[in-house]
Scaffold this active site. Structure first.
Site, mmCIF file in Angstrom:
data_model
loop_
_atom_site.group_PDB
_atom_site.id
_atom_site.type_symbol
_atom_site.label_atom_id
_atom_site.label_comp_id
_atom_site.label_asym_id
_atom_site.label_seq_id
_atom_site.Cartn_x
_atom_site.Cartn_y
_atom_site.Cartn_z
ATOM 1 N N GLU A 221 11.175 16.698 -15.344
ATOM 2 C CA GLU A 221 12.017 15.847 -16.526
ATOM 3 C C GLU A 221 12.386 16.857 -17.437
ATOM 4 O OE1 GLU A 221 12.484 12.779 -16.624
ATOM 5 O OE2 GLU A 221 11.360 12.031 -14.668
ATOM 6 N N CYS B 114 13.994 14.756 -25.973
ATOM 7 C CA CYS B 114 14.665 14.998 -24.852
ATOM 8 C C CYS B 114 16.056 14.036 -24.796
ATOM 9 C CB CYS B 114 14.050 15.072 -23.494
ATOM 10 S SG CYS B 114 13.467 13.465 -23.203
HETATM 11 N N1 NAD Z 1 13.121 14.569 -19.705
HETATM 12 C C1 NAD Z 1 11.882 14.407 -20.250
HETATM 13 O O1 NAD Z 1 11.445 13.031 -20.110
HETATM 14 C C2 NAD Z 1 11.609 15.142 -21.390
HETATM 15 C C3 NAD Z 1 10.622 14.669 -22.475
HETATM 16 C C4 NAD Z 1 10.392 15.797 -23.320
HETATM 17 C C5 NAD Z 1 10.964 16.968 -23.620
HETATM 18 N N2 NAD Z 1 11.793 17.360 -22.636
HETATM 19 C C6 NAD Z 1 12.345 18.596 -22.697
HETATM 20 O O2 NAD Z 1 11.267 19.874 -22.858
HETATM 21 C C7 NAD Z 1 11.842 20.753 -23.698
HETATM 22 C C8 NAD Z 1 11.108 20.988 -24.980
HETATM 23 O O3 NAD Z 1 9.414 20.934 -24.235
HETATM 24 P P1 NAD Z 1 8.666 22.234 -24.354
HETATM 25 O O4 NAD Z 1 9.225 23.163 -25.307
HETATM 26 O O5 NAD Z 1 7.240 22.047 -24.402
HETATM 27 O O6 NAD Z 1 9.120 22.922 -23.051
HETATM 28 P P2 NAD Z 1 8.457 24.191 -22.116
HETATM 29 O O7 NAD Z 1 9.281 24.175 -20.718
HETATM 30 O O8 NAD Z 1 8.482 25.291 -23.170
HETATM 31 O O9 NAD Z 1 7.077 23.805 -21.775
HETATM 32 C C9 NAD Z 1 6.558 22.804 -20.934
HETATM 33 C C10 NAD Z 1 5.237 22.943 -20.433
HETATM 34 O O10 NAD Z 1 5.593 24.031 -19.586
HETATM 35 C C11 NAD Z 1 4.598 24.946 -19.883
HETATM 36 N N3 NAD Z 1 5.062 26.530 -19.956
HETATM 37 C C12 NAD Z 1 5.469 27.199 -20.932
HETATM 38 N N4 NAD Z 1 6.016 28.440 -20.513
HETATM 39 C C13 NAD Z 1 5.659 28.418 -19.027
HETATM 40 C C14 NAD Z 1 5.485 29.360 -18.260
HETATM 41 N N5 NAD Z 1 6.327 30.570 -18.757
HETATM 42 N N6 NAD Z 1 5.325 29.225 -17.014
HETATM 43 C C15 NAD Z 1 4.578 27.955 -16.901
HETATM 44 N N7 NAD Z 1 4.408 26.990 -17.725
HETATM 45 C C16 NAD Z 1 5.144 27.182 -18.582
HETATM 46 C C17 NAD Z 1 3.979 24.666 -21.353
HETATM 47 O O11 NAD Z 1 2.819 25.044 -21.349
HETATM 48 C C18 NAD Z 1 3.801 23.283 -21.316
HETATM 49 O O12 NAD Z 1 2.874 22.537 -20.691
HETATM 50 C C19 NAD Z 1 13.263 20.178 -24.017
HETATM 51 O O13 NAD Z 1 14.335 20.969 -23.008
HETATM 52 C C20 NAD Z 1 13.289 18.713 -23.833
HETATM 53 O O14 NAD Z 1 14.425 18.106 -23.804
HETATM 54 C C21 NAD Z 1 12.002 16.302 -21.649
#
Ligand code: NAD
Length: 485
Positions: A214, A252
């Site tokens: 997502e 998002c």
């Molecule tokens: N489609 C949806 O339902 C939805 C909902 C909310 C947010 N988002 C998207 O999420 C993004 C923002 O959220 P964010 O900043 O938490 O995203 P992110 O990708 O930085 O982090 C998401 C998750 O991944 C983990 N993570 C971070 N770095 C990692 C790595 N190197 N390896 C493995 N896991 C890692 C984090 O700990 C967290 O649990 C935006 O792009 C937004 O559009 C999508």
């Protein structure tokens, strides 16, 4: 990290044992856990509102609408519908297969990993959990390190309410996520950025693990003022709600930017300004109704986007920032450079670019020139424009004359396409997301067709040709020797 690795391995062992015991497959167990989620959220309403305020400065009303209330509704739907969802679906087979019978059985994947994001840290953690439990899986959840209070709440409270041999929560950031991703899971459900989505997909490929991603992206909003001119007040309110009314644009499916004809842009700006004031008063920073930016790093990212000279010159409203309070004022940009970072990255903050076009029909080409969005919004009553949007663009969803409500409607699937994600969930789609559809064919030994087996000859080839065409009349004639093919 060695200790964390051991904790993860031990948790995984225990969850696998629990799954193998068959306990989580029982509908009674699933319902008990779903009921416990509802109870947990209801019992802890004040605490949950507190943690969401600490992590994001969310007002409790916004927190209830976007997170607590949403989760209660989602778990209630699952509880009410589960008996129906678990029933194997009968499928009618072509006569060719007579007397065999066919059905599709939804079976749980097994032990699943859920990684969630910080912007809706409660609903984006608990909603996938609801789907995974409904489908009968054991689950390990890791919430985001950027919403530490919500993450700590989940780690402490979930074991007090749910079966902690089947459902576990581990806290941590990318280092912990890396350890988790080295393990073999039966399904990975990830909410986050497209950048980390690629890391997840690469890790899942190692074990050929199915994933749901997502992700995010830029959600364009088309305003066709010709066809909605008499409803512009509602249009502007909805856009404002979709930009500033939910996690301060850190969503998002938030409105990312607007596409509008040049002749109407200044009227739109004049209409947006009083709506912002009516939502947040003269001083939005002190209104208590505008969420704050989640972290210093995200604040600095937004400051960088806004401080680009070309972008700065396009500010027509707002633009002030306060790093200590992690506050960015609701801001409107008029025609920022199209090659600027703000027009090529998901904004994820309270800044609204307005891009002007000569003719609103050009919005189709504009959207098609960018990665596929998670959502497209279009305020229009022009059926021709609607048809063009639906048939010429691709996106996770299209919402006409509203924004963001598609997320709340669990009768519709929620998910992205291309850069904005893989897979979908919500309502029944969540159950399907965490289930493998197993095809069941119940054959019969009562009759056998020699044409299935060698040695091959022209009669058998002709028989197979007609069988593929399901031409039963000719098949009978062929078998009676009346025709040769
Ligand atoms: N489609 C949806 O339902 C939805 C909902 C909310 C947010 N988002 C998207 O999420 C993004 C923002 O959220 P964010 O900043 O938490 O995203 P992110 O990708 O930085 O982090 C998401 C998750 O991944 C983990 N993570 C971070 N770095 C990692 C790595 N190197 N390896 C493995 N896991 C890692 C984090 O700990 C967290 O649990 C935006 O792009 C937004 O559009 C999508």
């Amino acid at each position: 990290m060695e200790a964390m690795k051991e904790t993860v391995e031990e948790s995984l062992r225990e969850m696998r044992e629990t799954f193998a015991s068959g306990r989580t497959r029982s509908v009674k167990w699933r319902k008990t856990q779903l009921g416990a989620i509802i109870e947990m959220v209801k019992d802890n309403e004040d605490k949950l509102c507190d943690v969401l305020f600490q992590d994001l400065g969310k007002h409790s009303t916004e927190a209830f609408r976007d997170e607590l209330g949403f989760v209660i509704r989602s778990a209630t739907t699952a509880l009410n519908c589960l008996d129906k969802w678990v029933v194997p679906k009968k499928t009618s087979l072509p006569l060719l297969f007579y007397p065999a019978k066919g059905k599709v059985l939804s079976e749980p994947y097994g032990t699943v990993l859920v990684l969630s994001s910080w912007n809706f840290p409660i609903s984006l953690s608990l909603d996938p959990l609801i789907g995974a439990i409904s489908a009968g899986n054991t689950v390990l959840l890791k919430a985001s390190e950027l919403s530490p209070n919500a993450s700590a709440f989940l780690a402490k409270t979930i074991p007090a309410y749910l079966d902690n041999k089947a459902i576990k929560v581990i806290e941590g950031g990318p280092d912990v996520a890396t350890i988790l991703l080295k393990q073999q899971w039966d399904k990975i459900f990830f909410t986050g950025s497209p950048r980390i989505g690629k890391v997840i997909l690469a890790a899942a490929a190692e074990h050929l693990t199915p994933v749901t991603l997502e992700l995010g992206g830029k959600c364009p909003t088309i305003v066709d003022h010709h066809s909605v001119s008499k409803d512009m007040k509602s249009v502007v309110k909805r856009i404002s709600g979709g930009k500033w009314g939910s996690a301060s644009g850190q969503a998002c499916i938030s409105v990312d930017y607007i596409l509008i004809e040049k002749s109407f842009a200044s009227s739109l700006i004049d209409m947006l300004k009083p709506v912002i004031k009516s939502f947040f008063g003269e001083n939005p920073k002190e209104s208590g109704c505008l969420s704050r930016i989640v972290s210093k790093q995200h604040f600095q990212r937004l400051a960088r986007l806004l401080n680009d000279p070309g972008v700065k010159a396009s500010i027509v409203y707002g633009g002030s920032m306060d790093e200590d309070k992690l506050y960015v004022e609701p801001t409107i940009l008029l025609d920022p450079p199209l090659d600027s970072e703000i027009m090529n990255e998901e904004i994820f903050g309270p800044i609204l670019p307005i891009i002007t076009l000569r003719d609103i029909q050009e919005s189709i080409g504009f959207i098609k020139s960018k990665p596929k969005p998670l959502a497209i919004y279009a305020f229009t009553n022009d059926e021709n424009l609607k048809t063009r949007i639906l048939s010429e663009t691709s996106s996770g969803s299209v919402t006409f004359n509203d924004v963001m409500i598609q997320y709340m409607c669990d009768a519709l699937p929620f998910g992205g396409v291309g850069q904005s994600g893989i897979g979908r969930y919500h309502g029944k789609y969540s159950f399907e997301c965490f289930s493998h559809d197993k095809a069941i064919m119940e054959g019969s030994l009562a009759m056998d067709l020699e044409a299935r087996y060698p040695p091959w000859n022209s009669f058998k080839l002709n028989f197979i040709r007609l069988a593929f065409r399901e031409d039963y009349f000719k098949l009978v004639l062929l078998m009676l020797g009346i025709i040769k093919k």
